[in-house]
Design a protein around this motif. Structure first.
Motif, PDB file in Angstrom:
ATOM      1  N   ALA A  67       5.650  -4.953   7.440  1.00 48.61           N
ATOM      2  CA  ALA A  67       6.363  -3.774   6.932  1.00 48.61           C
ATOM      3  C   ALA A  67       6.539  -3.867   5.415  1.00 48.61           C
ATOM      4  N   GLU A  68       6.893  -5.046   4.932  1.00 46.07           N
ATOM      5  CA  GLU A  68       7.047  -5.231   3.492  1.00 46.07           C
ATOM      6  C   GLU A  68       5.722  -5.020   2.765  1.00 46.07           C
ATOM      7  N   GLN A  69       4.641  -5.478   3.365  1.00 49.31           N
ATOM      8  CA  GLN A  69       3.315  -5.305   2.768  1.00 49.31           C
ATOM      9  C   GLN A  69       2.952  -3.820   2.692  1.00 49.31           C
ATOM     10  N   LEU A  70       3.198  -3.085   3.783  1.00 49.39           N
ATOM     11  CA  LEU A  70       2.885  -1.652   3.794  1.00 49.39           C
ATOM     12  C   LEU A  70       3.780  -0.877   2.836  1.00 49.39           C
ATOM     13  N   SER A  71       5.045  -1.297   2.729  1.00 47.33           N
ATOM     14  CA  SER A  71       5.962  -0.636   1.797  1.00 47.33           C
ATOM     15  C   SER A  71       5.507  -0.827   0.354  1.00 47.33           C
ATOM     16  N   ARG A  72       5.078  -2.042   0.034  1.00 46.01           N
ATOM     17  CA  ARG A  72       4.571  -2.301  -1.326  1.00 46.01           C
ATOM     18  C   ARG A  72       3.321  -1.482  -1.604  1.00 46.01           C
ATOM     19  N   ALA A  73       2.454  -1.381  -0.614  1.00 42.64           N
ATOM     20  CA  ALA A  73       1.219  -0.607  -0.799  1.00 42.64           C
ATOM     21  C   ALA A  73       1.535   0.853  -1.074  1.00 42.64           C
ATOM     22  N   MET A 255       6.689   1.754  11.086  1.00 48.86           N
ATOM     23  CA  MET A 255       8.122   1.573  11.266  1.00 48.86           C
ATOM     24  C   MET A 255       8.618   2.255  12.540  1.00 48.86           C
ATOM     25  N   THR A 256       7.987   3.363  12.915  1.00 47.72           N
ATOM     26  CA  THR A 256       8.353   4.019  14.175  1.00 47.72           C
ATOM     27  C   THR A 256       8.043   3.114  15.356  1.00 47.72           C
ATOM     28  N   ARG A 257       6.862   2.490  15.313  1.00 50.87           N
ATOM     29  CA  ARG A 257       6.494   1.561  16.400  1.00 50.87           C
ATOM     30  C   ARG A 257       7.423   0.353  16.411  1.00 50.87           C
ATOM     31  N   VAL A 258       7.799  -0.145  15.245  1.00 50.15           N
ATOM     32  CA  VAL A 258       8.717  -1.285  15.172  1.00 50.15           C
ATOM     33  C   VAL A 258      10.061  -0.922  15.792  1.00 50.15           C
ATOM     34  N   ALA A 259      10.554   0.300  15.488  1.00 48.29           N
ATOM     35  CA  ALA A 259      11.835   0.733  16.048  1.00 48.29           C
ATOM     36  C   ALA A 259      11.760   0.838  17.565  1.00 48.29           C
ATOM     37  N   GLU A 260      10.647   1.371  18.065  1.00 43.41           N
ATOM     38  CA  GLU A 260      10.493   1.478  19.516  1.00 43.41           C
ATOM     39  C   GLU A 260      10.416   0.102  20.163  1.00 43.41           C
ATOM     40  N   THR A 261       9.703  -0.824  19.516  1.00 43.25           N
ATOM     41  CA  THR A 261       9.605  -2.188  20.045  1.00 43.25           C
ATOM     42  C   THR A 261      10.962  -2.879  20.019  1.00 43.25           C
ATOM     43  N   ALA A 264      13.140  -1.890  22.939  1.00 53.19           N
ATOM     44  CA  ALA A 264      12.724  -2.491  24.214  1.00 53.19           C
ATOM     45  C   ALA A 264      13.119  -3.958  24.311  1.00 53.19           C
ATOM     46  N   SER A 265      13.299  -4.619  23.162  1.00 58.82           N
ATOM     47  CA  SER A 265      13.571  -6.061  23.189  1.00 58.82           C
ATOM     48  C   SER A 265      15.012  -6.394  22.820  1.00 58.82           C
ATOM     49  N   ASP A 266      15.872  -5.358  22.706  1.00 56.75           N
ATOM     50  CA  ASP A 266      17.270  -5.627  22.363  1.00 56.75           C
ATOM     51  C   ASP A 266      17.951  -6.486  23.421  1.00 56.75           C
ATOM     52  N   GLN A 267      17.717  -6.189  24.695  1.00 53.30           N
ATOM     53  CA  GLN A 267      18.322  -6.946  25.790  1.00 53.30           C
ATOM     54  C   GLN A 267      17.252  -7.799  26.463  1.00 53.30           C
ATOM     55  N   GLN A 268      17.210  -9.064  26.107  1.00 55.15           N
ATOM     56  CA  GLN A 268      16.219  -9.963  26.695  1.00 55.15           C
ATOM     57  C   GLN A 268      16.711 -10.430  28.071  1.00 55.15           C
ATOM     58  N   GLN A 269      15.839 -10.373  29.060  1.00 59.03           N
ATOM     59  CA  GLN A 269      16.173 -10.820  30.406  1.00 59.03           C
ATOM     60  C   GLN A 269      15.111 -11.801  30.887  1.00 59.03           C
TER      61      GLN A 269
END
Length: 307
Positions: A67-73, A255-261, A264-269
């Protein structure tokens, strides 16, 4: 020593018909047996969650770096647009660039000037072709628009009627007839002089229209090299803007895909869960004098997952 005792008294089994794992532990202390089984199950489930959390942390670190790389670009692409505009004096408004506006304005003015010149030439040609005959000049719009000529033409008509009346009453050499003829001739000269003024005015309008058209053509021709350079600048600016927009789009989609991911991983089971916790038995599990722990606990888990 402790590990050997633990392994000696521990039994883990599965029927092969499902994913349920049965854990048995035998010890003289039934409460200890239950505690050991429950601890093993809790540790196993906690270990699964810990592994998932570690994997998520590692993945997030990688995603953040990307994300940092894409933001810099994207920021670099924006800066390229800004630098290009600054270095080349590229000024853009709602109507386009300054060069585009200048060319557009000149083309519009030239089109109007050509239309005005053609109209002026047509009016002059019509007036020049009509000549000075009374029946002709009355067909010229600019002559008809002259109040003075219309007044003179009205007087000329009165004199013509007066001459016609005298011709029936007076001889050709009568002084009054000579006087009215002289008035008519003088009036005709005045009308012709006014018509000449109208023609001269129309001719001046033609010359003025042609001169204005020539000036605009020269200005437009002088702008052609600048317009070619401006076109190249426009093309390069469009390329830089498209590049910046594309990089921003890639960043936003990532960033949209990161937010969606992340959601899904907020509650690890864990993949496994405890079906039944172990309880201390109330009677020995064997004939020997020490107490034995019977069925201690059940763990349901995914296939091929290590304990």
């Amino acid at each position: 020593m402790v590990d050997q005792t633990l392994l000696k008294n521990l039994a883990v089994s599965n029927t092969g018909r499902d994913y349920v794992i049965t854990i048995d532990y035998k010890d003289q202390d039934p409460a200890l047996s239950a505690e050991i089984v429950n601890t093993l199950m809790d540790d196993y489930v906690a270990n699964q969650v810990a592994r998932k959390i570690a994997a998520t942390v590692e993945a997030n670190a990688s995603l953040n770096a990307r994300a940092e790389q894409l933001s810099r670009a994207a920021a670099e692409a924006d800066q390229e647009v800004t630098n290009f505009a600054s270095n080349n004096g590229y000024l853009e408004t709602r109507m386009g660039t300054v060069s585009q506006q200048q060319l557009s304005d000149l083309n519009t003015q030239l089109s109007l000037a050509r239309s005005d010149r053609a109209s002026a030439e047509a009016r002059y040609a019509q007036a020049a072709a009509a000549g000075r005959a009374p029946d002709s000049i009355d067909k010229i719009p600019d002559v008809l628009a002259s109040p003075l000529i219309q007044e003179l033409r009205a007087k000329e008509s009165e004199l013509s009627r007066a001459k016609a009346d005298m011709a029936t009453k007076l001889g050709p050499n009568h002084p009054e007839r000579h006087a009215i003829d002289a008035q008519a001739a003088q009036l005709r000269q005045t009308i012709d002089s006014e018509v000449d003024k109208v023609l001269a005015s129309l001719r001046d309008q033609v010359d003025t229209a042609r001169a204005r058209e020539t000036v605009l053509e020269r200005r437009l021709a002088a702008l052609q090299p600048q317009s070619m350079q401006a076109a190249r600048l426009d093309e390069e600016m469009d390329r830089l803007k498209r590049n910046a927009e594309a990089r921003h789009q890639v960043y936003d989609e990532f960033m949209t895909r990161v937010a969606e991911t992340g959601k899904a991983s907020d509650q690890q089971q864990a993949d496994a869960h405890i079906i039944a916790r172990a309880v201390a038995p109330i009677s020995p599990s064997g004939p020997r004098t020490f107490l034995a722990m019977a069925l201690a606990g059940l763990v349901a888990m995914m296939a091929n997952l290590p304990l």
